[in-house]
Design a protein around this motif. Structure first.
Motif, PDB file in Angstrom:
ATOM      1  N   UNK A 136       0.577  38.732  -2.011  1.00 59.77           N
ATOM      2  CA  UNK A 136       1.468  37.837  -2.741  1.00 59.77           C
ATOM      3  C   UNK A 136       1.070  36.364  -2.645  1.00 59.77           C
ATOM      4  N   UNK A 137       0.114  36.066  -1.782  1.00 57.01           N
ATOM      5  CA  UNK A 137      -0.296  34.678  -1.568  1.00 57.01           C
ATOM      6  C   UNK A 137      -1.684  34.454  -2.140  1.00 57.01           C
ATOM      7  N   UNK A 138      -1.777  33.570  -3.115  1.00 61.82           N
ATOM      8  CA  UNK A 138      -3.073  33.216  -3.699  1.00 61.82           C
ATOM      9  C   UNK A 138      -3.613  31.976  -3.021  1.00 61.82           C
ATOM     10  N   UNK A 139      -4.926  31.933  -2.864  1.00 70.83           N
ATOM     11  CA  UNK A 139      -5.611  30.752  -2.336  1.00 70.83           C
ATOM     12  C   UNK A 139      -6.558  30.250  -3.415  1.00 70.83           C
TER      13      UNK A 139
ATOM     14  N   UNK B 287       6.245  29.455  -4.682  1.00 69.49           N
ATOM     15  CA  UNK B 287       6.056  28.389  -3.691  1.00 69.49           C
ATOM     16  C   UNK B 287       4.629  27.869  -3.803  1.00 69.49           C
ATOM     17  N   UNK B 288       4.496  26.575  -4.032  1.00 71.98           N
ATOM     18  CA  UNK B 288       3.174  25.968  -4.186  1.00 71.98           C
ATOM     19  C   UNK B 288       2.939  24.989  -3.037  1.00 71.98           C
ATOM     20  N   UNK B 289       1.942  25.287  -2.230  1.00 74.44           N
ATOM     21  CA  UNK B 289       1.597  24.447  -1.090  1.00 74.44           C
ATOM     22  C   UNK B 289       0.243  23.798  -1.371  1.00 74.44           C
TER      23      UNK B 289
ATOM     24  N   UNK C 273       5.237  18.941 -11.740  1.00 74.64           N
ATOM     25  CA  UNK C 273       5.414  20.090 -12.640  1.00 74.64           C
ATOM     26  C   UNK C 273       5.522  21.437 -11.924  1.00 74.64           C
ATOM     27  N   UNK C 274       4.934  21.545 -10.718  1.00 73.88           N
ATOM     28  CA  UNK C 274       4.932  22.822 -10.004  1.00 73.88           C
ATOM     29  C   UNK C 274       5.742  22.762  -8.708  1.00 73.88           C
ATOM     30  N   UNK C 275       6.446  21.651  -8.499  1.00 76.18           N
ATOM     31  CA  UNK C 275       7.226  21.468  -7.275  1.00 76.18           C
ATOM     32  C   UNK C 275       6.368  21.686  -6.034  1.00 76.18           C
ATOM     33  N   UNK C 276       5.104  21.266  -6.127  1.00 73.04           N
ATOM     34  CA  UNK C 276       4.173  21.443  -5.015  1.00 73.04           C
ATOM     35  C   UNK C 276       4.538  20.591  -3.817  1.00 73.04           C
ATOM     36  N   UNK C 277       4.339  21.143  -2.644  1.00 72.43           N
ATOM     37  CA  UNK C 277       4.598  20.432  -1.393  1.00 72.43           C
ATOM     38  C   UNK C 277       3.258  20.081  -0.753  1.00 72.43           C
ATOM     39  N   UNK C 278       2.986  18.786  -0.641  1.00 70.84           N
ATOM     40  CA  UNK C 278       1.725  18.342  -0.046  1.00 70.84           C
ATOM     41  C   UNK C 278       1.798  18.440   1.469  1.00 70.84           C
ATOM     42  N   UNK C 279       0.800  19.071   2.057  1.00 71.41           N
ATOM     43  CA  UNK C 279       0.730  19.203   3.517  1.00 71.41           C
ATOM     44  C   UNK C 279      -0.657  18.787   3.983  1.00 71.41           C
ATOM     45  N   UNK C 280      -0.749  18.415   5.236  1.00 69.35           N
ATOM     46  CA  UNK C 280      -2.036  18.081   5.818  1.00 69.35           C
ATOM     47  C   UNK C 280      -2.927  19.317   5.805  1.00 69.35           C
ATOM     48  N   UNK C 281      -4.076  19.201   5.148  1.00 70.60           N
ATOM     49  CA  UNK C 281      -4.934  20.360   4.941  1.00 70.60           C
ATOM     50  C   UNK C 281      -5.399  21.022   6.217  1.00 70.60           C
ATOM     51  N   UNK C 282      -5.893  20.227   7.156  1.00 72.43           N
ATOM     52  CA  UNK C 282      -6.444  20.822   8.370  1.00 72.43           C
ATOM     53  C   UNK C 282      -5.351  21.484   9.199  1.00 72.43           C
TER      54      UNK C 282
END
Length: 379
Positions: free
Chosen positions: A84-87, A187-189, A260-269
Motif C-alpha cells: 500500500x506504500x509507494x516510494x 497520505x503523501x510524505x 494540491x496533495x496535502x503533502x507533509x514535508x519531513x527531513x529526508x534522512x
C-alpha cells in the motif's frame, strides 16, 4: 568485528549501493571474516527508492512516463512489502541527470512525469506515497505533476498554458474539477533535505535555477512566475505556500505537493533512518562507514552523514567518512559524531579520472583505513 556501511550516493558517479559494495570489498581485504551490514542511504533525493526497497523490502515497478522535456521514457518507482506504500523518486522521471547539458532549461522542463508515477501508484491501490524530491531538472512549482493528476492550468483565453516554469506568468486560473479525487484519501510524505522558501533570494529559482540551465535573467523571471503561481494557489485553495520552509524544494515542487496533495514535508534522512530501522544495526556495531561525493559545511544540515553520525554518537560507535571531495566549513563535523574524514582521491587527478577510478579508490582508501585501525586492535 561488526561494521555498518551506510553511505549516500556519489552523485554522477556511483549509487549508494555501489559505494557500500566497494567499501565492503576494501574491509574484507584486511578483515576477511568481518560481519558487514551494507545499508545504502539517501537524504531524500536520489537513492530514496533504493534505500527503502533494500531496507524494508518491496518490489520495483517500471512504467512509461514523460521526462522533463515531455519525451517518453521508462521510469521506475517502488511499492513496499505492505502493498500500500509507494516510494517515488522524483529524479527518475523529472531528474536533471535525464538531460544532456545543452538540454537543461528550467523555462520549459516539467514535473509531468512525476505526476504520472503518482497516478500509477494510485491505480495499483496505494494509499500512502513517500516521495523524494531531490535532483529535479524543473522549476515549475510542481504544476506539471498536478496536471498529470487531472488539473488544468488556464490562461486569459481559457486555453491551457504550456509546460514549464516559463509559462506560469500566463496562468489565470486553476481548474481542479477533474483532479484525481483519490488523493484525498492518500497520505503523501515528502522526503526533503532543504528548507528554502518558494521565492526570493533563498527561493527555488535564485538558489537552484542556475544548475538547471537558467541564466541570471531567467532566474529573476522564474522567481516572479513562482510568486504569481503562489498567488493563484492561494486564490484557488486558500493556502499560502509563499513562505513555507521547503516549499522551494525541487523547483517549487514542495509547494505543489503541499498545496494540491496535502503533502507533509519531513527531513529526508530522518525518515529514511527511521523507516529502515538502521539504529538496530548501529547500536550493535563496532564501526560505521558512511560518505557521499562531496562534504562541506552543508553536510551538517540534514544530510546523510549528519544523520548517521548523530545516531552513532548516541551509541558511542565511531564513524568514518569517505568522500570524493572535502570542501570548506567541515570543522564542526567532528562535534556531531564523526571520528575521521578521508578523501578517496590519493593523487592529483581531474574529475573525470576520479569518477572512472572511484571503485578502486574507495576500496584502496577503505583498506588503508582498516589497516590503520587494526594496528591498534591487535588483541
Amino acid at each position: 568485528m561488526k561494521i555498518v556501511i551506510a553511505p549516500d550516493s556519489f552523485k554522477e558517479c556511483l549509487s549508494a549501493q555501489e559505494v557500500a559494495t566497494h567499501i565492503a570489498i576494501g574491509i574484507r581485504k584486511i578483515i576477511p571474516n568481518a560481519e558487514i551490514f551494507e545499508i545504502p542511504i539517501s537524504d531524500g533525493g536520489e537513492g530514496v527508492l533504493e534505500a527503502l526497497i533494500n531496507g524494508v523490502g518491496g518490489r520495483r515497478i517500471s512504467v512509461s512516463a514523460m521526462d522533463p522535456l515531455m519525451r517518453q521514457l521508462k521510469a521506475e518507482y517502488g511499492i513496499l512489502k505492505d502493498g500500500k506504500t509507494a516510494v517515488i523518486e522524483m529524479a527518475k522521471a523529472s531528474g536533471l541527470e535525464l538531460l544532456k547539458e545543452h538540454e537543461k532549461n528550467p523555462l520549459i522542463s516539467t514535473t509531468f512525469g512525476t505526476g504520472q508515477l503518482i497516478k500509477d501508484a494510485l491505480n495499483k491501490g496505494c494509499n500512502k506515497i513517500i516521495i523524494g524530491i531531490g535532483g529535479s531538472a524543473t522549476n515549475d512549482g510542481g504544476a506539471g505533476m498536478v496536471r498529470a493528476l487531472g488539473a488544468t492550468f488556464l490562461d486569459d483565453n481559457g486555453e491551457e498554458i504550456p509546460e514549464g516554469g516559463g509559462s506560469l506568468e500566463r496562468l489565470k486560473s486553476i481548474d481542479l474539477s477533474n483532479f484525481d479525487k483519490r488523493i484525498q484519501n492518500c497520505e503523501v510524505i515528502v522526503a526533503c533535505d532543504v528548507s528554502n522558501p518558494l521565492t526570493g533570494a533563498n527561493g527555488a529559482s535564485m538558489v537552484y535555477g542556475g544548475q538547471k540551465g537558467g541564466s541570471k535573467q531567467d532566474l529573476e523571471f522564474l522567481d516572479s512566475n513562482l510568486a504569481h503561481y503562489a498567488n493563484k494557489i492561494k486564490a484557488t485553495l486558500n493556502i499560502d505556500v509563499s513562505e513555507i520552509p521547503g516549499a522551494g524544494a525541487a523547483g517549487g515542487t514542495g509547494a505543489g505537493l503541499m498545496a494540491f496533495l496535502n503533502g507533509k514535508l519531513v527531513n529526508g534522512i530522518e525518515l529514511i533512518l527511521q523507516t529502515i530501522k538502521i539504529e538496530e544495526f548501529i547500536k550493535q556495531a563496532d564501526l560505521v562507514f558512511t560518505g557521499e561525493g562531496k562534504i562541506d559545511g552543508q553536510t551538517l544540515h540534514g544530510k546523510t552523514i549528519s544523520g548517521i553520525a548523530a545516531m552513532a554518537k548516541k551509541h558511542e560507535v565511531p564513524v568514518i567518512v569517505l568522500t570524493g571531495k572535502i570542501g570548506e566549513g567541515i570543522e564542526e563535523i567532528y562535534n556531531i559524531g564523526v571520528s575521521a574524514v578521508f578523501s578517496i582521491v590519493n593523487q592529483p587527478m581531474d574529475l573525470k579520472e576520479a569518477i572512472n577510478q572511484a571503485p578502486v579508490l574507495i576500496q584502496d582508501c577503505t583498506k588503508n583505513v582498516m589497516s590503520a585501525i587494526m594496528c591498534f586492535n591487535k588483541d
